[in-house]
Scaffold this active site. Sequence first.
Site, short mmCIF file in Angstrom:
data_model
loop_
_atom_site.label_atom_id
_atom_site.label_comp_id
_atom_site.label_asym_id
_atom_site.label_seq_id
_atom_site.Cartn_x
_atom_site.Cartn_y
_atom_site.Cartn_z
N TYR A 97 0.84 -1.32 0.16
CA TYR A 97 -0.16 -0.22 -0.06
C TYR A 97 0.76 1.55 0.08
O TYR A 97 0.07 2.59 -0.15
CB TYR A 97 -1.04 0.25 0.80
CG TYR A 97 -2.02 -1.02 0.63
CD1 TYR A 97 -2.82 -0.86 -0.16
CD2 TYR A 97 -2.03 -1.75 2.05
CE1 TYR A 97 -4.10 -1.60 0.14
CE2 TYR A 97 -2.47 -3.04 1.56
CZ TYR A 97 -4.53 -3.36 0.87
OH TYR A 97 -4.78 -3.81 0.31
N PHE A 146 -10.27 -3.90 10.81
CA PHE A 146 -11.80 -4.43 9.79
C PHE A 146 -11.53 -3.98 8.79
O PHE A 146 -12.22 -4.27 8.18
CB PHE A 146 -12.20 -2.61 9.95
CG PHE A 146 -11.66 -1.61 9.94
CD1 PHE A 146 -10.86 -1.45 8.28
CD2 PHE A 146 -10.15 -1.02 10.54
CE1 PHE A 146 -9.83 -0.27 7.90
CE2 PHE A 146 -9.06 0.42 10.77
CZ PHE A 146 -9.15 -0.34 9.20
#
Length: 411
Positions: free
Chosen positions: A123, A411
């Site tokens: 990322y 999450f």
Amino acid sequence: MTLEMRALKADEWDVWYDHLELAFGGVPESPEERELYRSLTEAERSLGVWDGDTCVGAAGAFTFRVSVPGGATVPAAGVTMVGVSPTHRRRGVLTSLMRRQLDDVRAGGEPLAVLTASDPAIYGRFGYGTATYALAVDIDTTRVRLSVPPGTDGVRLRLVDPQRALADCERVYAALVPTRPGMTARQPGWERLPLLDPDAMRSGGSPLKCVVAEREDGEVVGYARYRVKPDWDPAGSDGKVEVRDLDALDPAACAALWRYLFSIDLTWTVRAQRRPVDDPVLHLVSDIRRSRPRTRDSLHVRLVDLAAALEARTYGAPVDVVVEVQDAFCPWNEGRWRLVAEAGGAARCIRTAEPADLELSVRELGSAYLGGITLTSLAGAGLVRELRPGALTEASRAFAGDVAPWLPHGF
């Protein structure tokens, strides 16, 4: 064949999620976990890439608010459920998903995007910087003792059903959110996540248990959720206490909860993961080495609207610097920005043509944003360049926080 990217339709969820399970190894999740994430999925923020009727790529986002230095909670896209089918790698699928997603985040007015990375090497090229770390400990309670602060003996502890204690625990959690950057303010439905407890997640341990810490008037000021994993060897019991959550509003309650976990019969190890790197337990234990502390990356932060993000937090020292920012993936952030703020006061960040004092990429700004990674340390790695003498120290002191930022759950 032509690939199609589109937001998820309600009747496509199962196919879309089956693709994600395949991308993450192909092991089916429990029905309880699957049902929870079905209920939390925001279809309009969930992207799928389709090759005919086959889902070959996915990326979702949750609507979050993340605490930042100063106590504000800032709108943030919680990037999640990112995966590409092994049959469609190296075709630009991931890049196209990240492109569309960040464009949507910007259009929606969210200054930040945040994620936890299954593979952190992926990322950085999209502008995400590691902003928080998580602490794990395996404490040998046969050799490690706790030194507790005054008032600990006055804390009353009570075992309760985790579901029945949920409202009290959520009040404690909500009170802590403004005090520590990186925490997510609990949105409706997310209170179910800490209670998720299917058999598949227990690995031979007990059902989830909860102990609450109370003041004399009965007010709940802390809680711990945990499971006990019994084990035996020829010498006798060798059980472990596995801590899921431990939150407290004062030092005495915190110490009382840790002391309770240390004293559970037939257990000799307390294991906790995803703790803040400045957890008080590090200073309560008698032997840090036999607590085996270790860290790993946790929350990755991406500034989507640079000016809005930098103005949303406060700063620990006065700052007036011009930063030259590189951001090839979101070019609207590129260029020179002047950041001005008094200690603890409102900040102003505007475009400028003035000479730059510091040069860095948006990735480094993301790492420093929550106050846990210093600009000075990044400069030591050659990732921040000082162009005006003294500017690095000034900016680094301003960005740094008093407490370590922390993401309590994934999450």
